[in-house]
Every structure is written in structure tokens, then in C-alpha cells.
Design an enzyme around this catalytic site. Structure first.
Site, PDB file in Angstrom:
ATOM      1  N   GLY A 239       0.760  -1.249   0.000  1.00 56.72           N
ATOM      2  CA  GLY A 239       0.000   0.000   0.000  1.00 56.72           C
ATOM      3  C   GLY A 239       0.783   1.287   0.000  1.00 56.72           C
ATOM      4  O   GLY A 239       0.200   2.361  -0.193  1.00 56.72           O
ATOM      5  N   GLY A 275       4.085  -3.617  -3.646  1.00 53.72           N
ATOM      6  CA  GLY A 275       4.038  -3.768  -5.105  1.00 53.72           C
ATOM      7  C   GLY A 275       4.475  -2.465  -5.747  1.00 53.72           C
ATOM      8  O   GLY A 275       5.601  -2.304  -6.206  1.00 53.72           O
ATOM      9  N   ARG A 276       3.559  -1.505  -5.687  1.00 54.07           N
ATOM     10  CA  ARG A 276       3.765  -0.235  -6.394  1.00 54.07           C
ATOM     11  C   ARG A 276       5.061   0.482  -6.016  1.00 54.07           C
ATOM     12  O   ARG A 276       5.751   1.025  -6.863  1.00 54.07           O
ATOM     13  CB  ARG A 276       2.569   0.680  -6.088  1.00 54.07           C
ATOM     14  CG  ARG A 276       2.578   1.954  -6.865  1.00 54.07           C
ATOM     15  CD  ARG A 276       1.472   2.904  -6.388  1.00 54.07           C
ATOM     16  NE  ARG A 276       0.249   2.279  -6.024  1.00 54.07           N
ATOM     17  CZ  ARG A 276      -0.825   2.190  -6.814  1.00 54.07           C
ATOM     18  NH1 ARG A 276      -0.798   2.708  -8.020  1.00 54.07           N
ATOM     19  NH2 ARG A 276      -1.921   1.595  -6.396  1.00 54.07           N
ATOM     20  N   TYR A 316      -9.018   4.939 -13.101  1.00 54.23           N
ATOM     21  CA  TYR A 316      -8.943   5.700 -11.837  1.00 54.23           C
ATOM     22  C   TYR A 316      -8.741   7.189 -12.072  1.00 54.23           C
ATOM     23  O   TYR A 316      -8.503   7.931 -11.112  1.00 54.23           O
ATOM     24  CB  TYR A 316      -7.760   5.221 -10.984  1.00 54.23           C
ATOM     25  CG  TYR A 316      -7.590   3.732 -10.865  1.00 54.23           C
ATOM     26  CD1 TYR A 316      -8.533   2.957 -10.191  1.00 54.23           C
ATOM     27  CD2 TYR A 316      -6.476   3.096 -11.401  1.00 54.23           C
ATOM     28  CE1 TYR A 316      -8.351   1.585 -10.073  1.00 54.23           C
ATOM     29  CE2 TYR A 316      -6.293   1.734 -11.276  1.00 54.23           C
ATOM     30  CZ  TYR A 316      -7.244   0.981 -10.612  1.00 54.23           C
ATOM     31  OH  TYR A 316      -7.060  -0.370 -10.495  1.00 54.23           O
ATOM     32  N   CYS A 342     -11.844   2.721 -29.449  1.00 59.35           N
ATOM     33  CA  CYS A 342     -13.122   3.366 -29.747  1.00 59.35           C
ATOM     34  C   CYS A 342     -13.909   3.680 -28.481  1.00 59.35           C
ATOM     35  O   CYS A 342     -15.014   3.175 -28.273  1.00 59.35           O
ATOM     36  CB  CYS A 342     -13.925   2.448 -30.652  1.00 59.35           C
ATOM     37  SG  CYS A 342     -12.940   1.936 -32.046  1.00 59.35           S
ATOM     38  N   GLU A 343     -13.330   4.444 -27.604  1.00 56.20           N
ATOM     39  CA  GLU A 343     -14.024   4.893 -26.392  1.00 56.20           C
ATOM     40  C   GLU A 343     -13.442   6.235 -25.999  1.00 56.20           C
ATOM     41  O   GLU A 343     -12.222   6.410 -26.055  1.00 56.20           O
ATOM     42  CB  GLU A 343     -13.751   3.940 -25.212  1.00 56.20           C
ATOM     43  CG  GLU A 343     -14.199   2.543 -25.437  1.00 56.20           C
ATOM     44  CD  GLU A 343     -14.529   1.820 -24.131  1.00 56.20           C
ATOM     45  OE1 GLU A 343     -14.756   2.482 -23.103  1.00 56.20           O
ATOM     46  OE2 GLU A 343     -14.571   0.591 -24.187  1.00 56.20           O
ATOM     47  N   TYR A 371       1.040  -2.160 -12.109  1.00 56.78           N
ATOM     48  CA  TYR A 371      -0.340  -2.211 -12.595  1.00 56.78           C
ATOM     49  C   TYR A 371      -0.455  -1.637 -14.013  1.00 56.78           C
ATOM     50  O   TYR A 371      -1.477  -1.065 -14.376  1.00 56.78           O
ATOM     51  CB  TYR A 371      -1.300  -1.490 -11.629  1.00 56.78           C
ATOM     52  CG  TYR A 371      -1.156  -1.991 -10.218  1.00 56.78           C
ATOM     53  CD1 TYR A 371      -1.635  -3.242  -9.860  1.00 56.78           C
ATOM     54  CD2 TYR A 371      -0.496  -1.241  -9.245  1.00 56.78           C
ATOM     55  CE1 TYR A 371      -1.468  -3.730  -8.569  1.00 56.78           C
ATOM     56  CE2 TYR A 371      -0.324  -1.715  -7.948  1.00 56.78           C
ATOM     57  CZ  TYR A 371      -0.816  -2.964  -7.622  1.00 56.78           C
ATOM     58  OH  TYR A 371      -0.651  -3.438  -6.351  1.00 56.78           O
TER      59      TYR A 371
HETATM   60  N1  LLP Z   1      -1.439  -6.956  -0.670  1.00 54.91           N
HETATM   61  C1  LLP Z   1      -2.737  -7.059  -0.984  1.00 54.91           C
HETATM   62  C2  LLP Z   1      -3.582  -7.998  -0.249  1.00 54.91           C
HETATM   63  C3  LLP Z   1      -3.262  -6.259  -2.014  1.00 54.91           C
HETATM   64  O1  LLP Z   1      -4.552  -6.349  -2.314  1.00 54.91           O
HETATM   65  C4  LLP Z   1      -2.409  -5.359  -2.725  1.00 54.91           C
HETATM   66  C5  LLP Z   1      -2.928  -4.531  -3.790  1.00 54.91           C
HETATM   67  C6  LLP Z   1      -1.059  -5.317  -2.349  1.00 54.91           C
HETATM   68  C7  LLP Z   1      -0.604  -6.119  -1.317  1.00 54.91           C
HETATM   69  C8  LLP Z   1      -0.054  -4.431  -3.025  1.00 54.91           C
HETATM   70  O2  LLP Z   1      -0.355  -3.094  -2.844  1.00 54.91           O
HETATM   71  P1  LLP Z   1       0.661  -1.951  -3.328  1.00 54.91           P
HETATM   72  O3  LLP Z   1       1.901  -2.045  -2.494  1.00 54.91           O
HETATM   73  O4  LLP Z   1       0.966  -2.168  -4.764  1.00 54.91           O
HETATM   74  O5  LLP Z   1      -0.111  -0.718  -3.112  1.00 54.91           O
HETATM   75  N2  LLP Z   1      -4.721  -1.529  -9.855  1.00 54.91           N
HETATM   76  C9  LLP Z   1      -4.597  -0.498  -8.857  1.00 54.91           C
HETATM   77  C10 LLP Z   1      -4.003  -1.013  -7.574  1.00 54.91           C
HETATM   78  C11 LLP Z   1      -4.760  -2.158  -6.972  1.00 54.91           C
HETATM   79  C12 LLP Z   1      -4.117  -2.689  -5.722  1.00 54.91           C
HETATM   80  C13 LLP Z   1      -4.761  -3.946  -5.293  1.00 54.91           C
HETATM   81  N3  LLP Z   1      -4.154  -4.558  -4.158  1.00 54.91           N
HETATM   82  C14 LLP Z   1      -3.783   0.650  -9.421  1.00 54.91           C
HETATM   83  O6  LLP Z   1      -3.361   0.580 -10.565  1.00 54.91           O
HETATM   84  O7  LLP Z   1      -3.608   1.655  -8.747  1.00 54.91           O
END
Ligand code: LLP
Length: 418
Positions: A239, A275-276, A316, A342-343, A371
Site C-alpha cells: 500500500g 508492489g507499487r 482511476y 473506440c471509447e 499495474y
Molecule cells: N497486498 C494485498 C492484499 C493487495 O490487495 C495489494 C494490492 C497489495 C498487497 C499491493 O499493494 P501496493 O503495495 O501495490 O499498493 N490496480 C490499482 C491497484 C490495486 C491494488 C490492489 N491490491 C492501481 O493501478 O492503482
């Protein structure tokens, strides 16, 4: 922060010119910097060196095999949400005992696959799932190690689609109901209670929601321990946000300090699921301007990438910086950057001050490493783009561009139509 920079007015990834790669692989393509990925992983992981921890890279943010292999080499585990992600994770060489499996809708065959692979634990999200796990594990003669994912009802102050820790969200088990569910789980023959997990949302730009959630988890853990239920693993999810535009999120060091301060005397192993924060600014999407179009209202740059390649702006309304690959003293204009789909939702930027691009110019859509490819699709029958990784002065194709044949792979015309 990252290794995308200009040398002689030309955008480079580490020591390789981006236009040179475009000449070789054509456009659009995703481009990742090896040095940036390593630096981000190490910066994050080493911030927790003082405590027992396991960093489980969140595979959904980018699931390319080469990227997963790179993190495997750095000692990473994986946070997965499907059988497909488990398959990639194991193929990339991440040890199963470093894999945690979250998600509200785990399918029975995926549960079987994970049990047979001996993953570290399932982060379970509902009472029914606990029962399902118990039954499947019994059938396979296995014990399912679980953490209950609790929903702490904390506002992460992020986009509503990526908030997950509020009462109204589908995720986790209400923290107030957790003790009862732990007691139920502990009484089941084929369940082993291992941990507690929580993930309140993504792209958080403040540390306080993490701390608020953690305090609630600590209270819960104390209560559980008093009733004889031991928590060995505390998974605080992912997150942590990044700078796309002007956000000033805490850096991994600040984030880690806040978490460590809460867990001083603890004996638990901390699990982190970033992740991000690792991937986001380590990747870009490179696209070519096909046409420019000026109407009475607007100027459009029509590029060869589209929402199927990078969905985030459409879904988003998210911001990605736009950089010219060749800076040519271009003056700025206000324009929309749009794709061929086409959107009207197919855009990368709207009313943005950008360089006055000409057809044939290359554009870099920044902060696209997380992502980006993983959410891409074949909408409008567009082959998915190729992915490239640069390491120092060389580049490597880590996923081929799809062909038209790939588009129809698996499709069949039934006899009655032949
Ligand atoms: N753990 C769980 C249980 C999660 O659901 C997620 C992300 C993460 C870890 C990793 O989160 P991060 O560190 O990447 O924030 N598609 C969206 C983001 C969706 C995130 C879903 N869950 C975007 O492009 O912003």
C-alpha cells in the site's frame, strides 16, 4: 528515485537510449530499469533489517517472469491472489515457503494447487473460506496454515477503488468478529493458525492510516494470545504510495520506522507485501505519436498505445507524467493524449501541458511499472505490447510482443459453422 534521465536531450534508461530500443522493438513497449528495481527492493527490504521480516513482492503489480526472478534473487517472497500468480511465482524460482495467498474468492482448484505446493499461508477473508480450506486440506491429507485477514475499518485516504480496509469493502473479516473466527479456525482439524493479516489499500501517501491499523491489530493479537492463540506472522500488506505527480508519500525508511516503533518487543515475523513502491517508478510505457488533431475545443495527440495497454488513467483517472523521448526545445501546449480505442475513456492525459509533439515523435508515459502491463488486455484485438528490461548498457526483451496468431490462440470454430 529512478534511472530514466536525459543525456544530450535524449531520454535514457540507465545507459541505453530509449529511441534506440524503440527502433529495435517498435512501439508501444514497457521498459523497466534493472538498477531501479534492485535499488527499490533493497531500500524497502533493508529498512526492516532490524526486525524479523519477509518481504513478499505483490505479484499483481507486475508478474513478468524476469521481474519475479530478479526479486527471487534478492530473497523476495510473493504475495499472490490466484493460481496463475502461484504458477508464475514458482516458475520464477520464488520458494513456496515464502508465498502468502490473499483474495476473497479463492477457487477450490487454486486452493489445492497452493496446498500441494506447500505455501507459507493463506490469508483467509471469510468464515466460509476457512471451512472450505479445512475441507480441501482434509481431502488432500494436508494442514492449511492460515492468517485471518481482518478489516480494521481504517480510512486509507486513497482512491475508492483501491481502498480495502473500510467496513463497506468486501475484504477481510470485521476485526470485531476476528476473535470468534480464530477460535473457530483453531478448533478445525486441518487448519493451523499461523498469523494475522491486513491490507487497507493502495497508493497511501500518509503513514498514519498504517499506524492506526497496526494499533488495532496489536490489540487484537494481545487478546488472542490471552486466549491461547499464538500469532507467529503479522502481515501488514502493501500500500505504500509513490510520486506520480506531486504526492509526497513517506519513503520506505519513514514507513519502516513507524511500523518498527509499534512492534518493538515483538517476536512475530513481519510480512510486507509491497508492489507499487518497488515497481511503479521503475517502468515506463513508450509510445509513438501517430497523428495530431486540432478541433475548435482541443488539441489531441493520438498515440499508438491505448487504454488496453495502460488502463490506470481510464479506470482511476490517475495521473502519469508525460515526457518527450527527445527534448527538442519544444514549446508546450495544452492537449489531450489519447489512444486509438473506440471509447472516449481511452486517454492518458487530459488538458495537460505537454511538449508540442509531432507525428513520429516518441513519448514516455512515466510511472507505469506497477499495474501497467499486468492490467493490460487485448481489447480491440490489440496484441499485448512487449516488455523490455535495461541493465546498464544493454537491453533484453523480457516478453515478446504478441502476434495476431496469439490473439486467436485457443479459439475454435465449432463443426456446425465449418
Ligand atoms: N497486498 C494485498 C492484499 C493487495 O490487495 C495489494 C494490492 C497489495 C498487497 C499491493 O499493494 P501496493 O503495495 O501495490 O499498493 N490496480 C490499482 C491497484 C490495486 C491494488 C490492489 N491490491 C492501481 O493501478 O492503482
Amino acid at each position: 528515485m529512478h534511472h530514466f534521465q536525459y543525456t544530450d536531450n535524449r531520454l535514457h534508461c540507465e545507459k541505453v537510449s530509449v529511441s534506440e530500443i524503440a527502433r529495435e522493438v517498435s512501439t508501444p513497449f514497457y521498459l523497466y530499469s534493472h538498477a531501479t528495481l534492485c535499488k527499490h527492493f533493497r531500500a524497502f527490504d533493508s529498512s526492516f533489517n532490524e526486525i524479523k521480516h519477509l518481504t513478499c513482492f505483490s505479484v499483481k503489480s507486475n508478474s513478468n517472469l524476469a521481474i519475479l526472478r530478479l526479486f527471487a534473487r534478492q530473497g523476495s517472497g510473493a504475495d499472490i491472489v490466484s493460481g496463475g500468480e502461484l504458477y508464475r511465482t514458482l516458475k520464477a524460482g520464488i520458494a513456496p515457503e515464502k508465498v502468502v495467498y490473499s483474495g476473497v474468492g479463492k477457487k477450490t482448484d487454486d486452493i489445492e494447487y497452493a496446498l500441494n505446493s506447500d505455501i507459507l499461508m493463506f490469508n483467509v477473508e471469510s468464515p466460509m473460506e476457512i471451512l472450505r480450506l479445512n475441507e480441501v486440506a482434509g481431502r488432500l491429507g494436508k494442514k492449511a496454515r492460515i492468517a485471518i485477514r481482518v478489516n480494521p475499518d481504517v480510512d486509507p485516504k486513497t482512491h475508492p477503488y483501491i481502498s480495502t480496509g473500510l467496513k463497506e469493502n468486501k475484504f477481510g473479516i470485521d476485526i470485531a468478529e476476528a476473535p470468534g473466527q480464530y477460535a473457530m479456525a483453531a478448533s478445525l482439524e486441518n487448519i493451523r493458525v499461523y498469523g494475522l493479516s491486513c491490507h487497507i489499500g493502495s497508493q497511501l501517501t500518509e503513514v498514519s492510516p498504517f499506524v492506526d491499523a497496526l494499533r488495532k491489530l496489536k490489540t487484537l493479537i494481545a487478546g488472542l494470545e490471552a486466549s491461547g492463540i499464538q500469532i507467529n506472522y503479522l502481515d501488514v500488506g502493501g500500500g505504500l504510495g509513490i510520486t506520480y505527480d506531486r504526492e509526497q508519500p513517506p519513503d520506505p525508511g519513514q514507513y519502516a520506522r513507524a511500523i518498527r516503533a509499534e512492534l518493538k518487543a515483538s517476536d512475530m515475523t513481519l510480512i510486507l507485501e509491497p508492489g507499487r513502491v518497488i515497481m511503479g517508478n521503475a517502468g515506463i510505457l513508450v509510445t509513438e505519436v501517430l497523428y495530431t488533431k486540432t478541433t475548435k475545443e482541443k488539441k489531441f495527440f493520438i498515440v499508438d498505445a491505448a487504454m488496453n495497454d495502460l488502463l490506470r488513467p481510464s479506470l482511476y483517472n490517475s495521473y502519469h507524467s508525460i515526457w518527450p523521448v527527445k527534448k527538442a526545445g519544444l514549446k508546450n501546449v495544452k492537449a489531450d493524449i489519447v489512444g486509438p480505442i473506440c471509447e472516449s475513456g481511452d486517454f492518458f492525459a487530459r488538458d495537460r501541458d505537454v511538449a508540442l509533439f509531432e507525428p513520429g515523435d516518441l513519448m514516455a508515459i512515466m510511472s507505469a511499472g506497477a499495474y501497467g502491463f499486468s492490467m493490460s488486455s487485448n481489447y480491440n484485438s490489440r496484441p499485448r505490447v512487449c516488455e523490455v528490461m535495461v541493465k546498464e548498457d544493454r537491453f533484453y526483451i523480457i516478453r515478446q510482443r504478441e502476434s495476431f496468431q496469439d490473439l486467436i490462440k485457443g479459439e475454435q470454430i465449432p463443426d456446425f459453422l465449418s
